[in-house]
Motif scaffolding. Structure first.
Motif, mmCIF file in Angstrom:
data_model
loop_
_atom_site.group_PDB
_atom_site.id
_atom_site.type_symbol
_atom_site.label_atom_id
_atom_site.label_comp_id
_atom_site.label_asym_id
_atom_site.label_seq_id
_atom_site.Cartn_x
_atom_site.Cartn_y
_atom_site.Cartn_z
ATOM 1 N N LEU A 120 -8.617 40.208 -36.004
ATOM 2 C CA LEU A 120 -9.834 39.534 -35.553
ATOM 3 C C LEU A 120 -9.971 38.272 -36.362
ATOM 4 C CD1 LEU A 120 -12.410 42.492 -35.313
ATOM 5 C CD2 LEU A 120 -10.781 41.706 -33.593
ATOM 6 N N HIS A 121 -10.326 37.194 -35.732
ATOM 7 C CA HIS A 121 -10.357 35.894 -36.412
ATOM 8 C C HIS A 121 -11.766 35.604 -36.934
ATOM 9 C CE1 HIS A 121 -6.227 34.753 -35.378
ATOM 10 N NE2 HIS A 121 -6.450 35.494 -34.306
ATOM 11 N N GLN A 140 -15.542 40.105 -30.910
ATOM 12 C CA GLN A 140 -14.104 40.363 -30.812
ATOM 13 C C GLN A 140 -13.802 41.857 -30.868
ATOM 14 O OE1 GLN A 140 -11.596 37.634 -33.326
ATOM 15 N NE2 GLN A 140 -13.587 36.799 -33.919
ATOM 16 N N HIS A 195 -14.701 43.464 -27.595
ATOM 17 C CA HIS A 195 -13.675 43.216 -26.568
ATOM 18 C C HIS A 195 -12.498 44.169 -26.760
ATOM 19 C CE1 HIS A 195 -11.182 40.930 -23.770
ATOM 20 N NE2 HIS A 195 -10.213 40.985 -24.678
#
Length: 472
Positions: free
Chosen positions: A66-67, A102, A105
Motif C-alpha cells: 500500500l502506498h 487502498q 480495495h
C-alpha cells in the motif's frame, strides 16, 4: 466451524518493533498451511528479513504493497518510525490512516477470513462494515503484558473515564488498583510525563493512541499477545480479565538463529570474540529506534571504559555526529583497544548473542531484545529509554533477572552508574544469583517446542472460527 483453506490479513503499525513480530507470526501461520497477506508500504516490505521465509511453505506468504500518501510534516520517502524523529511520528500516523481506501480495495477483491491487526488501525472494522463482510478481527500485542495491564480496562482510555483514571502523569507512577498481587511495576516520574502526553494527547492524526487502542479493542474478537505464561502468567491473567476477550499467548516468537559466514569487519570482530573468555563479553546495543543524545553516548562510553570489562558495542551513528569519530569521546577507541570493539551501523545481533564469549547485555529493555537475550541465558543490565521499556525493566528486576542502571530524578545517568551496574551483573559476587537466574531463563525463552505449542493453540483458534458473542 473449522476451515482449512484459510486466508489471514496481517496489518502491523509502521514501526519495525511491530512489523518484525507480525512477520514472524506470519511465517508461523504460513507454515501451518494458512495463506497470509502481509500488508505494509513498499519501503517497509523491502526491509523485512525476507531471507527467513522458508522456500517450501505449505501456504503462500504474500507481501501486499500500500502506498503511503504524502502529508504535511512527514518527509518524502519516510515510511516507518525509524526514518523520522519522535515529533514526526504523529504525521506518520496521519498518513497511515490514509491507507484505508487502498486496504478497502484489496479486501473487496481478496476477502480474508481474519484480520490480525495492531493497535493503530481501528478503521479496519469500518472497512468490514462498509463492505458488509463482517470479518472478525484479532488485536495482536507485540508488547509484553505489563504495559497492557498498567493501562487498565480499554474503556478507561477515552473520554470521562480517561480523565478520571489518568488525569495526570503522576497516576502512572504507582502500581494500579486492579493488580491483585504485590508489584513494583510503574513508571518513574521522568518516564510518566512523555508517556502520558504521547498516549493520551491528540496528535496530527486527529486521535490519540488511547482512542485507537480502545476502538480496536471494541471491534476485536480476541487478543493475541507475544508472551508466555511461564514468564508473566500473573499479568496475562489480569489482562484477560481487563479486556474481557479470549486472550491467547502465541509464545515469544523466538527468532531463528541462522548459520552465517561473515566477511570484512564482522569476520574480524568474530575472530576477536573467539579470543575472549567464555561469558566475559558485554554486548551493548540500543537498537535503531532509540535516539541517544551526545551526553548519553559519552556517559555509556566512559562507563564501559571504567568497568574494565570486555565489550562489543553496536552503535548506530547519531544524527548529531558528522562522522564516526565525533560519535565517541576523544581517544576512546585507543584507550579500549583490544578490550572493546565499537561497530557503527547494522550488527548481526542474534549471532553475537549466541557466541560463547558473550555473557551479558547492556540495552534498553525493549521486549524483542529481552526475548533475544534471555533466549541465550545472558545477564541483563537495563537502561530503559522510551514507552514500555521502563515497565519491562521493573518486571525483570522484580524477577531477579536484571540490574537497572541508577538514574537521577530527571532520568539522567552517569558513567559510574553504568560501570557499577555492569560489574555487579557480570563479575561481582553480589550478582551471582542474577547470573544464575538469567541462565535458567534459557529453558523458557530458548524452548522452541514450548512456543510452538502456544502457536498450535492459536492456529486451532483461527481454524475453529469466531465465537458468536462479544462481551461489550
Amino acid at each position: 466451524m473449522a476451515k482449512e483453506d484459510m486466508h489471514v490479513l496481517m496489518l502491523p503499525w509502521s514501526a519495525f518493533g511491530h512489523m518484525i513480530p507480525f512477520f514472524h507470526l506470519s511465517i508461523a501461520l504460513a507454515k501451518a498451511g494458512i495463506r497470509v497477506s502481509f500488508v505494509s508500504t513498499p519501503s517497509n516490505l523491502r526491509r523485512l528479513p525476507n531471507h527467513l521465509v522458508p522456500p517450501d511453505l505449505p501456504a503462500p506468504l504474500e507481501l501486499v504493497e500500500l502506498h503511503l500518501p504524502p502529508v504535511d510534516g512527514l518527509p518524502t520517502g519516510c515510511e516507518a518510525t525509524i526514518d523520522i524523529s519522535v515529533d514526526q511520528i504523529q504525521h506518520l500516523k496521519a498518513a497511515y490512516d490514509l491507507l484505508k481506501p487502498q486496504l478497502k480495495h484489496f479486501i473487496s477483491h481478496d476477502t480474508p477470513d481474519w484480520i490480525i491487526q495492531d493497535f493503530a488501525s481501528p478503521w479496519t472494522a469500518e472497512i468490514s462494515r462498509e463492505l458488509n463482510l463482517n470479518i472478525p478481527l484479532i488485536l495482536f500485542f507485540v508488547f509484553s503484558a505489563t504495559i497492557c495491564t498498567i493501562l487498565g480496562p480499554p474503556e478507561y482510555l477515552t473520554g470521562a473515564a480517561q480523565t478520571k483514571y489518568w488525569s495526570s502523569p503522576e497516576t502512572f507512577t504507582s502500581p494500579p488498583e486492579w493488580f491483585p498481587f504485590p508489584s513494583t511495576i510503574a513508571f518513574r516520574t521522568f518516564e510518566a510525563g512523555s508517556f502520558h502526553a504521547g498516549f493520551f494527547g491528540t496528535n496530527a492524526s486527529g486521535s490519540s493512541d488511547g482512542e485507537r487502542l480502545s476502538l480496536t479493542w471494541a471491534a476485536c474478537e480476541a487478543i493475541a499477545i507475544r508472551s508466555c505464561k511461564e514468564y508473566e502468567g500473573d499479568y496475562l491473567d489480569v489482562l484477560e480479565k481487563l479486556y474481557r476477550r479470549p486472550l491467547m499467548p502465541v509464545g515469544v516468537l523466538p527468532p531463528p538463529l541462522e548459520k552465517k559466514s561473515f566477511q570484512g569487519e564482522w569476520m574480524t570482530i568474530f575472530k576477536w570474540l573467539e579470543q575472549q573468555p567464555r561469558k566475559s563479553v558485554v554486548f551493548v546495543g540500543f537498537g535503531s529506534e532509540c535516539k541517544l543524545s551526545r551526553d548519553q553516548v559519552f556517559e555509556i562510553a566512559h562507563g564501559l571504559e571504567i568497568s574494565g570489562l570486555p565489550f562489543l558495542w553496536a552503535l548506530r551513528k547519531p544524527t548529531w555526529a558528522e562522522n564516526e569519530e565525533e560519535a565517541l569521546p576523544t581517544e576512546f577507541r585507543a584507550r579500549t583497544e583490544g578490550r572493546g570493539v565499537v561497530c557503527m551501523g547494522w550488527a548481526p545481533q542474534m549471532e553475537i548473542l549466541a557466541h560463547h564469549s558473550v555473557g551479558g547485555s547492556l540495552f534498553h529493555s525493549g521486549w524483542g531484545s529481552i526475548i533475544e537475550t534471555l533466549q541465550f541465558g545472558h545477564t541483563l543490565v537495563v537502561l530503559p529509554l522510551v514507552i514500555d521499556q521502563g515497565l519491562n525493566a521493573r518486571l525483570l528486576v522484580d524477577k531477579g533477572l536484571a540490574i537497572e542502571v541508577e538514574r537521577g530524578e530527571d532520568g539522567s545517568f552517569d558513567r559510574h552508574g553504568i560501570a557499577g551496574a555492569l560489574r555487579k551483573a557480570m563479575v561481582d559476587e553480589e550478582g551471582e544469583s542474577l547470573r544464575f537466574r538469567a541462565t535458567e531463563m534459557k529453558t523458557i525463552f530458548g524452548d522452541q517446542k514450548l512456543h510452538e505449542a502456544y502457536m498450535d493453540g492459536f492456529i486451532q483458534f483461527l481454524k475453529n472460527g469466531p465465537t458468536e458473542d462479544k462481551t461489550p
